[in-house]
Design a protein around this motif. Structure first.
Motif: not given
Length: 215
Positions: A186-203, A206-215
């Protein structure tokens, strides 16, 4: 560990090396470092052959040595990402086979550090048939001059290295990543949505994965 080890290496005189190696095809050879499984460390001009999982390094005297992934712990190439090193690790992998657990060492590019480590392999004119089969068409293509190839374009195929050493291909990046996130989904989905991040874009991924690693 890999980036820490690189600091001293990267601060060396790359310019001096280049001036003394005018005979090399500088379009494809870049300054790098290869660390072997026996602990030996080699520095010089590096070129990578993705199709064969082979890296070559040329010493100052012009001698060229070739190493397969089974002989290499990791290798680095300097200044690829806006001055940052590009790092490849040799890891045992079953090439995504669901029918066999037989693993052989192959090279993966390490993109980040943390509990979840985002990894890349490259397909294109030099890609293996196993990689081509699972390539994700929506991912961007990249150009790296130190890849030995008849063409310039490579398609990224993304993987996740888990803490237990398992390597999971992100065939459908959003679905596959969220499946790995467990209680933090849930936290990861909210982060990606708030930052308007595209899971299919490698950059963005990476931001989404790095965020997960802070949890």
């Amino acid at each position: 560990m890999f980036f820490t080890l690189f600091v001293t290496f990267a601060c060396g005189s790359i310019q001096g090396w280049a001036q003394g190696q005018l005979g090399f095809d500088t379009e494809h050879w870049l300054y790098g470092k290869v660390v072997l499984v026996n602990g030996d460390s080699l520095q010089g001009a590096v070129i990578y052959h993705p199709a064969e999982d082979v890296v070559q390094i040329a010493s100052e005297d012009g001698a060229i040595s070739s190493f397969s992934a089974v002989n290499v712990s990791y290798f680095m190439i300097s200044g690829v990402y806006n001055g940052k090193p590009q790092t490849f690790r040799s890891l045992p992998w079953n090439r995504g086979s669901l029918e066999s657990d037989f693993r052989v060492p192959v090279f993966f590019e390490q993109i980040n550090q943390g509990e979840f480590v985002l990894m890349k392999r490259y397909v294109g004119v030099t890609g293996t048939e196993a990689d081509k089969q699972y390539a994700t068409a929506s991912l961007q293509t990249s150009y790296f001059p130190h890849f030995a190839t008849e063409g310039n374009k490579f398609q990224e195929v993304l993987y996740m290295l888990l803490p237990d050493g398992e390597i999971v291909q992100l065939r459908k990046p959003r679905k596959d990543l969220l499946k790995l996130c467990g209680v933090h989904t849930g936290k990861v989905k909210q982060y990606a949505k708030s930052k308007k991040l595209d899971y299919s874009n490698s950059k963005d991924l990476l931001s989404i994965v790095d965020y997960y690693n802070t949890l």
